[in-house]
Structures are given as structure tokens and as C-alpha cells.
Design a protein around this motif. Structure first.
Motif, PDB file in Angstrom:
ATOM      1  N   PRO A   1      51.069  38.645  47.253  1.00 26.91           N
ATOM      2  CA  PRO A   1      50.019  38.102  46.439  1.00 26.91           C
ATOM      3  C   PRO A   1      50.543  38.135  44.937  1.00 26.91           C
ATOM      4  CG  PRO A   1      49.022  39.590  48.254  1.00 26.91           C
ATOM      5  CD  PRO A   1      50.140  39.604  48.308  1.00 26.91           C
ATOM      6  N   TYR A   2      51.227  39.323  44.539  1.00 23.88           N
ATOM      7  CA  TYR A   2      51.705  39.489  43.171  1.00 23.88           C
ATOM      8  C   TYR A   2      52.667  38.061  42.732  1.00 23.88           C
ATOM      9  CZ  TYR A   2      50.225  44.417  43.529  1.00 23.88           C
ATOM     10  OH  TYR A   2      49.599  45.416  43.646  1.00 23.88           O
ATOM     11  N   LYS A   3      52.927  37.388  43.481  1.00 30.26           N
ATOM     12  CA  LYS A   3      53.831  36.433  43.311  1.00 30.26           C
ATOM     13  C   LYS A   3      53.190  35.023  43.099  1.00 30.26           C
ATOM     14  CE  LYS A   3      58.192  38.397  44.992  1.00 30.26           C
ATOM     15  NZ  LYS A   3      59.313  38.307  45.849  1.00 30.26           N
ATOM     16  N   ILE A   4      51.899  35.038  43.549  1.00 31.71           N
ATOM     17  CA  ILE A   4      50.761  33.916  43.558  1.00 31.71           C
ATOM     18  C   ILE A   4      50.172  33.832  42.160  1.00 31.71           C
ATOM     19  CG2 ILE A   4      49.018  32.873  44.889  1.00 31.71           C
ATOM     20  CD1 ILE A   4      51.272  33.114  46.524  1.00 31.71           C
ATOM     21  N   SER A   5      50.343  32.450  41.908  1.00 31.23           N
ATOM     22  CA  SER A   5      49.571  32.380  40.462  1.00 31.23           C
ATOM     23  C   SER A   5      48.117  33.024  40.338  1.00 31.23           C
ATOM     24  CB  SER A   5      49.456  30.907  40.460  1.00 31.23           C
ATOM     25  OG  SER A   5      48.107  30.283  39.606  1.00 31.23           O
ATOM     26  N   HIS A   6      47.983  33.663  39.059  1.00 33.54           N
ATOM     27  CA  HIS A   6      46.641  34.242  38.896  1.00 33.54           C
ATOM     28  C   HIS A   6      45.606  33.215  39.110  1.00 33.54           C
ATOM     29  CE1 HIS A   6      48.694  37.876  37.673  1.00 33.54           C
ATOM     30  NE2 HIS A   6      49.164  37.506  36.682  1.00 33.54           N
ATOM     31  N   ARG A   7      45.833  32.104  38.597  1.00 32.27           N
ATOM     32  CA  ARG A   7      44.663  30.979  38.608  1.00 32.27           C
ATOM     33  C   ARG A   7      44.361  30.689  40.196  1.00 32.27           C
ATOM     34  NH1 ARG A   7      45.314  26.260  34.874  1.00 32.27           N
ATOM     35  NH2 ARG A   7      43.928  24.524  35.880  1.00 32.27           N
ATOM     36  N   PHE A   8      45.248  30.462  40.983  1.00 36.51           N
ATOM     37  CA  PHE A   8      44.891  30.174  42.372  1.00 36.51           C
ATOM     38  C   PHE A   8      44.149  31.190  43.048  1.00 36.51           C
ATOM     39  CE2 PHE A   8      45.236  29.917  46.894  1.00 36.51           C
ATOM     40  CZ  PHE A   8      45.401  28.566  47.068  1.00 36.51           C
ATOM     41  N   ILE A   9      44.777  32.431  42.890  1.00 37.92           N
ATOM     42  CA  ILE A   9      43.970  33.801  43.233  1.00 37.92           C
ATOM     43  C   ILE A   9      42.343  33.998  42.801  1.00 37.92           C
ATOM     44  CG2 ILE A   9      43.747  36.330  43.538  1.00 37.92           C
ATOM     45  CD1 ILE A   9      46.888  36.153  43.972  1.00 37.92           C
ATOM     46  N   SER A  10      42.383  33.916  41.496  1.00 39.43           N
ATOM     47  CA  SER A  10      40.974  34.110  40.742  1.00 39.43           C
ATOM     48  C   SER A  10      39.937  33.125  41.242  1.00 39.43           C
ATOM     49  CB  SER A  10      41.247  33.992  39.338  1.00 39.43           C
ATOM     50  OG  SER A  10      39.947  33.953  38.717  1.00 39.43           O
ATOM     51  N   THR A  11      40.634  31.772  41.242  1.00 42.55           N
ATOM     52  CA  THR A  11      39.727  30.657  41.702  1.00 42.55           C
ATOM     53  C   THR A  11      39.163  30.688  43.279  1.00 42.55           C
ATOM     54  OG1 THR A  11      40.810  29.055  40.244  1.00 42.55           O
ATOM     55  CG2 THR A  11      39.315  28.085  41.842  1.00 42.55           C
ATOM     56  N   LEU A  12      40.263  31.092  44.240  1.00 43.34           N
ATOM     57  CA  LEU A  12      39.946  31.377  45.694  1.00 43.34           C
ATOM     58  C   LEU A  12      38.818  32.469  45.729  1.00 43.34           C
ATOM     59  CD1 LEU A  12      40.402  30.994  48.468  1.00 43.34           C
ATOM     60  CD2 LEU A  12      42.445  32.278  48.394  1.00 43.34           C
ATOM     61  N   ILE A  13      38.994  33.478  44.934  1.00 45.43           N
ATOM     62  CA  ILE A  13      38.204  34.772  45.011  1.00 45.43           C
ATOM     63  C   ILE A  13      36.775  34.133  44.640  1.00 45.43           C
ATOM     64  CG2 ILE A  13      37.670  37.070  44.200  1.00 45.43           C
ATOM     65  CD1 ILE A  13      40.458  37.666  44.519  1.00 45.43           C
ATOM     66  N   TYR A  14      36.898  33.445  43.476  1.00 48.78           N
ATOM     67  CA  TYR A  14      35.472  32.987  43.074  1.00 48.78           C
ATOM     68  C   TYR A  14      34.823  32.334  43.940  1.00 48.78           C
ATOM     69  CZ  TYR A  14      32.002  30.058  40.340  1.00 48.78           C
ATOM     70  OH  TYR A  14      30.798  29.542  39.916  1.00 48.78           O
ATOM     71  N   TYR A  15      35.228  31.122  44.557  1.00 50.86           N
ATOM     72  CA  TYR A  15      34.417  30.317  45.718  1.00 50.86           C
ATOM     73  C   TYR A  15      34.195  31.274  46.844  1.00 50.86           C
ATOM     74  CZ  TYR A  15      34.845  25.883  42.994  1.00 50.86           C
ATOM     75  OH  TYR A  15      35.014  24.954  42.173  1.00 50.86           O
ATOM     76  N   LEU A  16      35.123  32.150  47.274  1.00 54.30           N
ATOM     77  CA  LEU A  16      34.473  32.985  48.421  1.00 54.30           C
ATOM     78  C   LEU A  16      33.267  33.833  47.931  1.00 54.30           C
ATOM     79  CD1 LEU A  16      37.824  34.073  49.758  1.00 54.30           C
ATOM     80  CD2 LEU A  16      36.352  32.528  50.963  1.00 54.30           C
ATOM     81  N   SER A  17      33.208  34.389  46.772  1.00 53.18           N
ATOM     82  CA  SER A  17      32.435  35.454  46.325  1.00 53.18           C
ATOM     83  C   SER A  17      30.849  34.666  46.245  1.00 53.18           C
ATOM     84  CB  SER A  17      32.735  35.926  44.989  1.00 53.18           C
ATOM     85  OG  SER A  17      32.634  34.976  43.989  1.00 53.18           O
ATOM     86  N   ILE A  18      30.800  33.296  46.010  1.00 50.43           N
ATOM     87  CA  ILE A  18      29.602  32.498  45.841  1.00 50.43           C
ATOM     88  C   ILE A  18      28.909  32.704  47.093  1.00 50.43           C
ATOM     89  CG2 ILE A  18      28.565  30.230  45.537  1.00 50.43           C
ATOM     90  CD1 ILE A  18      30.769  29.544  43.868  1.00 50.43           C
ATOM     91  N   GLY A  19      29.320  32.852  48.218  1.00 52.32           N
ATOM     92  CA  GLY A  19      28.831  33.041  49.457  1.00 52.32           C
ATOM     93  C   GLY A  19      28.582  34.498  50.129  1.00 52.32           C
ATOM     94  N   PHE A  20      28.911  35.268  49.258  1.00 50.67           N
ATOM     95  CA  PHE A  20      28.700  36.750  49.440  1.00 50.67           C
ATOM     96  C   PHE A  20      27.348  37.184  49.891  1.00 50.67           C
ATOM     97  CE2 PHE A  20      32.929  38.704  47.811  1.00 50.67           C
ATOM     98  CZ  PHE A  20      33.689  37.580  48.984  1.00 50.67           C
ATOM     99  N   TYR A  21      26.845  38.068  50.778  1.00 55.77           N
ATOM    100  CA  TYR A  21      25.743  38.547  50.989  1.00 55.77           C
ATOM    101  C   TYR A  21      25.745  39.942  51.495  1.00 55.77           C
ATOM    102  CZ  TYR A  21      25.291  36.698  55.711  1.00 55.77           C
ATOM    103  OH  TYR A  21      25.443  36.439  56.884  1.00 55.77           O
ATOM    104  N   GLY A  22      24.789  40.809  51.423  1.00 56.35           N
ATOM    105  CA  GLY A  22      24.513  41.985  52.332  1.00 56.35           C
ATOM    106  C   GLY A  22      25.722  42.937  51.540  1.00 56.35           C
TER     107      GLY A  22
END
Length: 700
Positions: free
Chosen positions: A679-700
Motif C-alpha cells: 500500500p505504501y507504493k499506491i497513490s495517496h489519492r487513490f487510497i484516500s478516496t477509496l477509504i472515504y467512499y467506504l467510510s460513508i457506509g460505516f455504522y456500528g
């Protein structure tokens, strides 16, 4: 590492076999005979599973253990292949055995009995061959094993072997050239074509004269297949002349070679050596000959068994010929020949000219036939590979303006009445009556002095515009959402051509913050595009793009600057009441910390819960692939720009999903997964956006 479930009866039988073997030499002879009579896919799993259970044998001792049963690595590999599709050993274990015993494994393929045994499971054998020769697997360079495989008759295995050979010219070419005459005629034909492709894909490959072409055809023209084009009269193709010498005709054998090569294709494709040959031709006379062939085929019933004969006509067609082809596609569609129409669409796309691609684009947006629409979408992918142009660039090239000018309006003239269609900045379509400048909801009916045909066409045009506008906006939203992940960039000229000069795309241009980036993805500065055509900076001053040919434009991402910078832009958008069609300025920034990663996987979201419904919705929005296995599900987000695949591994709990980890892989040709990437070699932009869209759906 042994993944196989055995019934109690089989386990009991295996225990008896083990006990017999350990009793005395006579018993051992009986066991050996029994094992030889058993199918491979039962014998070895039984022994290993049971011995592991009783004696806690380690896997590294498996080979030594098998020797006691007169079985060896050959039997283990056959068993592995026979257990397809649920392999009894993990691939990593088999790879270790191959790497330690490479020469032995290669020699196995020289054994006819071994080849016969493994060829019964064609898909598994293909998997095994890929494991042997793919660069990210064992990467074997000794191609003698594949040379023996080429003697098999299974089409799937042959196709796999030929593809592996073609991908590695450096190592495989000596084996191919030294053994080519030892194979069946059909295999020789395929190998000759591979050698030919290796040759013509070199940058230096070029024909200087027509004599060079004739010499080339002498080497590769196969008279055994000539009967396929016997239905074409020589007179139809005998008037092609040279570009530099219009008095010299191209020999008919050259035209026959071109037609035959296309007739032998399994699906439409643009053949590169024929492009090089055609460079010597006078194009109008070449097109006229292909037109003759096309007309002959049409006039004689458009036999679908001979449809490949018109592929070169599609590829080299001019504007008028493309228009005629589009009319013919509509005719075939209306006369229950949709499969023929769908087959020809990729050939038109490989023409590569803007007008040809616009025809395909029109089918994507306007066709109500799902088969044609899907064929058009797939044709862009094939054309992208064939023309070596990224698929998104192809779509950019043919974005329709729907008849609107740069001021985003279009005049509709009935005769006496006239109206203006105005495309507003929020993509809403407004109809204005030019006689009183009032806004109306729909185009009215004709009145005295109007042309009835114009009125009918105008109303149909309005319906098409609304449908197309909706389709374009939806498609571009998906594409620009992907840009927030991958940071796909445009040079200045392309940016203005796509986002400014096209009135339909101005909806997006006005709504986003755009960033100027260098080649290393460093943000230089941001700007907004205004309705009057000016650019403004974060301070709302007039902005001028830096004059640097190595700078590019893409959507600004909040992770590329500090939080205060993001807040200033957010305030500016709020001030001007701009609603963004895709989330940009509100994206939360996420930087990975050291304890967020374990074993090259992101684990900071472990045990986070989402609803199954949310993940299904997100997977559709981001075009994720989904795979289920028992109580687990994996979502795969593939990115063609960054050439990576994100694997989101989750556990299923009724209507909920719990994230386990996120892994990344190199994305290879045909969407194959390559090596695991940190993951350290993956674009910060990609990881940040992916985590953002996943986090929108978090609950509990």
C-alpha cells in the motif's frame, strides 16, 4: 496447505491402506498395486491427508514420503491438475516445487504418458502452463515443454500455449524456429503468424517498394487456404495502383493476401503488416477495390459465413463509406440480423478516424438494442488495444456536442416559428420561444406557415437530445469519479478541447476545482473555469496557466494540499452556490499510518461494518467486480490508468458486511492480477478516496 474435504468412508479406507503398508512387504506390494489402480486425484490426497493426521508430517517431507509408495513429483503434479477446479494444494506450494525442480518439471512434458494424463483437464493444464511461464510466476525460460504441448489437439490448451509463446519472443523464438516443421499443418500456420507478428511489430518494420511486399507475401501466403476467397472475382480487385506511381498496378496476389488474412481472423482486428502494405497504395483506388468486394458480398445475400471479407472495407473506409455502413447496420438491425451488425461494429471502430468513432459513440448513446450497444462499448476497448490509444482518450475524442454551439444553445427552425434550446450550466435544458423570449416546457405543434416535416424531426431531435444528455452526464460522472481515484491528466490543448469547446462538458468544467500538476503528480496551483471563459485562482484573481509543456490538468484532490487550502475553495463554491456532480471538495483526507498496514494489506478498517445494500450500490457506481466464497465476499476495483487492482476482502453476516483487509495487485493485460503491491507504493489519492467512499457506509 491441503484444501480437500474427504468423506468418513474414504478416510477409513485410507487408514486401512496406511496400516497395511506398514505391516510387511507383501502388504506393501498389495498397497502399491491398489494405488496404481486408483485415479490420481484420489490416491495422493488420501495418503497425504491421512499421514499428516497420524504422523504430523510436514509438507516439505511430502516428496520423500511419496517415494515410499513408488510415487514422485510427477504423480503429485498430475494429482494437482486432476483436482481442478478446487486444487488440493495452494498454488504457492506448487510454485516452490517447480522452482526447486524446474528441469525435472520441464522434462515431464517430454513424457507422452504424462502429457496424455494431464491433457484430460484442459483448463487445469492451461493454468499450470501459465504458472510455469508467466513473468510473475515461475518465469521459466526453457520453452521445450510448450513445444511438446503443441502436439496436443485440445484447442484451449493450444491457444494458451501459443499465447505464452508469443508473449516472450526473446526466449521462445529459438525453440519455435528450430521446431516449426515438426508440427501439424494448423499449428505451423499459427506459429508462422506469431513469427510474422514479432517481425512487423518492430519499429523498423517497413516496406520500401512493392517488390518488398511481394517477397514478404511469398514467405507467408498459404495456398492451402486460398479456397476461402475463391468467391471473389479477380476483376474486382485488379485496379489498385501505387501511391507514388499511379500507372503501376498492385499485383492481384497482394490484394488476395490482404483479403485472406482478414478472412482467417476469428474476430475483427486491424492487422499491422497490412497497414504497412497499404501505405504504398493510392488510397482512393484501394478503397474502390474494397468497395467492389463489399458490394459483391451485399448483392449476393451478405452471407454471414463470409462476413470477414468486409473487415478491411470498414477499417480503411472514408467518411461516405462509414455513413453507408451505419445505414446498413440499421438495416440489419431492423431485419433481424443484429448479430451481423454487432460483429461489424468493432471493425468500424478500428478505422480510428473521428467520424468512425463518432458513429460507434452514437450507437452507445442512442441504440435501444442491447446487443448493439454492448458491441459498441466492447469495440472501443478493442480499438483502444489495436490503435494503442487509452480508451478514455478515445471517448474524449468523440464526445458529441449534440448540435449546441459554444454558447450552449441550438436554434430550431419550424419555418415560421423558431425556438432556442439553451443548455444551462447545471445541464438543465431550457426551451425559449424566439418570438416572445418566453420559456416553454415543450416544443409546440405546427401552425400555418410551418414545415410539418421540420416540426416532426425537431420533436424527435429534442427527445434524442434529452436521452443523449442524460446518458452523457451519467457516463461522465462515472469517469470523473474515477479521476478522483487515479488522477488521470489532460494536456492543456486536450483539456480545452474536451471541457471548454464542448458545450455539453461545460457543466462539469464550471462545477469543479481544477489543478495544474507536473509529471510527478505534484500540485502546482488550482483554478476555476468561469462562464465568461476566464480562469480564476483561489484568491479570485484572474489566473493564467503556467507556460510549461510538462504541466497537465486534472481534478484537484484535497490530499494534495493542506486542510486550510481545501476550506478556502469549499467556501468559494458555497458562496457561488455551486453543487458538484461528483464529490470533490468535501472529500476527507486520509494518510496511512505505520500500524494501518500488516503483511502488505491495509488493516485499519478491519471489523468496520457496512450494509450489504451500501456495498452493492458502491460496487455498481465504481464498476467493481464481486466474488463470493462461502461466508466471504471480495470486491475488486480495477484501474486502467494506474494499472492496479484493489481487493477489498470482507466477511458476510446476514445483511451486513465486515471489512477484513484491503490488498493491491499489479493489473496486467486482459485484467489479470500480477504481483501483490505494498500500500505504501499506491497513490495517496487513490487510497484516500477509496477509504472515504467506504467510510460513508460505516455504522456500528
Amino acid at each position: 496447505n491441503i484444501n480437500i474435504a474427504l468423506s468418513n468412508e474414504i478416510i477409513f479406507a485410507s487408514k486401512i491402506i496406511i496400516l497395511m503398508y506398514d505391516y510387511n512387504e507383501k502388504a506393501r506390494k498389495i498397497v502399491r498395486g491398489l494405488l496404481k489402480a486408483m485415479p490420481y486425484n484420489l490416491a495422493i490426497p488420501l495418503m497425504i491427508r491421512d499421514k499428516k493426521e497420524f504422523y504430523n508430517i510436514k509438507l516439505k517431507e511430502v516428496l520423500e514420503y511419496l517415494e515410499g509408495y513408488d510415487l514422485d513429483l510427477k504423480d503429485l503434479i498430475i494429482t494437482y491438475i486432476y483436482s481442478y477446479p478446487i486444487y488440493i494444494f495452494k498454488q504457492q506450494y506448487i510454485l516452490k516445487l517447480i522452482n526447486k525442480n524446474t528441469d525435472y518439471v520441464i522434462d515431464l512434458f517430454h513424457d507422452k504418458k504424462f502429457l496424455k494424463a494431464v491433457s484430460h483437464k484442459s483448463y487445469a493444464l492451461s493454468d499450470f502452463l501459465e504458472m510455469l511461464y508467466r513473468k510473475d510466476k515461475a518465469a521459466v525460460t526453457n520453452y521445450s515443454a510448450l513445444c511438446y504441448v503443441l502436439h496436443l489437439k485440445n484447442k484451449d490448451v493450444l491457444k494458451c500455449a501459443l499465447e505464452l509463446i508469443e508473449k516472450d519472443e526473446y526466449n521462445s523464438r529459438p525453440y519455435v524456429e528450430s521446431s516449426i516443421h515438426a508440427y501439424r499443418e494448423d499449428v505451423q500456420f499459427h506459429l508462422k503468424n506469431i513469427i510474422k507478428r514479432w517481425n512487423y511489430n518492430r519499429k523498423s518494420f517497413k516496406f520500401q517498394t512493392i517488390d518488398d511486399v511481394i517477397q514478404y507475401i511469398d514467405d507467408y501466403y498459404d495456398e492451402n487456404y486460398e479456397h476461402i476467397i475463391d468467391f471473389i472475382d479477380k476483376a474486382l480487385i485488379s485496379d489498385v495502383v501505387l501511391r507514388k506511381d499511379k500507372k503501376t498496378k498492385v499485383p492481384v496476389i497482394v490484394m488476395k493476401y490482404i483479403l485472406l488474412e482478414y478472412m482467417l481472423l476469428e474476430e475483427p482486428y486491424r492487422i499491422k503488416d497490412i497497414d504497412k502494405i497499404a501505405d504504398l497504395f493510392d488510397m482512393p483506388s484501394f478503397r474502390a477495390a474494397l468497395e467492389n468486394v463489399y458490394r459483391y458480398w451485399i448483392d449476393n445475400g451478405a452471407d454471414e459465413n463470409k462476413k470477414n471479407i468486409i473487415i478491411p472495407y470498414c477499417i480503411y473506409a472514408d467518411y461516405n463509406q462509414i455513413v453507408n455502413l451505419y445505414d446498413k447496420i440499421e438495416y440489419w438491425h431492423d431485419n433481424f440480423k443484429s448479430s451481423l451488425a454487432a460483429y461489424i461494429i468493432p471493425a468500424i471502430a478500428m478505422n480510428g478516424e473521428k467520424f468512425a468513432l463518432m458513429i460507434i459513440n452514437h450507437i452507445i448513446y442512442m441504440s435501444k438494442n442491447k446487443k448493439l450497444k454492448n458491441a459498441a462499448i466492447e469495440s472501443f476497448k478493442k480499438a483502444s488495444e489495436c490503435l494503442n490509444i487509452p480508451i478514455d482518450n478515445l471517448f474524449d475524442k468523440v464526445l458529441p456536442n449534440l448540435g449546441f454551439n459554444t454558447e450552449r444553445n441550438k436554434i430550431i427552425n419550424y419555418g415560421k416559428q423558431s425556438f432556442t434550446l439553451q443548455l444551462l450550466s447545471d445541464s438543465y435544458l431550457e426551451i425559449i420561444d424566439n418570438s416572445n423570449h418566453k420559456i416553454i416546457k415543450e416544443l409546440p405543434d405546427a401552425i400555418e406557415g410551418d414545415d410539418e416535416e421540420r416540426v416532426k424531426n425537431a420533436k424527435m431531435d429534442l427527445v434524442n437530445i434529452r436521452n443523449s444528455l442524460e446518458a452523457i452526464i451519467t457516463y461522465q460522472k462515472e469517469k470523473l469519479k474515477k479521476v478522483m481515484f487515479n488522477g488521470r491528466k489532460w494536456d492543456y490543448e486536450t483539456f480545452f478541447e474536451v471541457f471548454v469547446e464542448n458545450p455539453v462538458m461545460q457543466y462539469f468544467t464550471l462545477a469543479f476545482i481544477w489543478g495544474v500538476y507536473d509529471e510527478d503528480n505534484n500540485l502546482i496551483e488550482c483554478f476555476r473555469y468561469m462562464e465568461d471563459g476566464s480562469l480564476i485562482s483561489i484568491d479570485e484573481d484572474l489566473y493564467e496557466l503556467p507556460k510549461n509543456i510538462k504541466y497537465y490538468i486534472t481534478l484537484y484532490h484535497p490530499i494534495d494540499k493542506d486542510e486550510d487550502y481545501q476550506k478556502i475553495w469549499a467556501y468559494q463554491l458555497e458562496l457561488y452556490e455551486i453543487n458538484q456532480p461528483v464529490e470533490q471538495i468535501k472529500l476527507k483526507r486520509y494518510f496511512l499510518k505505520e500500524d494501518d498496514i500488516e503483511n502488505d494489506a491495509i488493516v485499519c478498517l478491519k471489523n468496520k461494518q457496512l450494509s450489504f445494500e451500501y456495498m452493492e450500490k458502491l460496487s455498481k457506481e465504481l464498476d467493481m467486480k464481486v466474488e463470493y466464497f462461502e461466508e466471504h465476499v471480495s470486491y475488486y476495483l480495477l484501474d486502467d490508468v494506474l494499472k492496479i487492482a484493489a481487493e477489498i476482502n470482507c466477511s458476510l453476516y446476514d445483511e451486513d458486511i465486515e471489512i477484513d483487509n484491503i490488498k493491491f495487485y499489479k493489473l496486467e493485460d486482459h485484467n489479470r492480477f500480477g504481483v501483490n503491491i505494498s500500500p505504501y507504493k499506491i497513490s495517496h489519492r487513490f487510497i484516500s478516496t477509496l477509504i472515504y467512499y467506504l467510510s460513508i457506509g460505516f455504522y456500528g
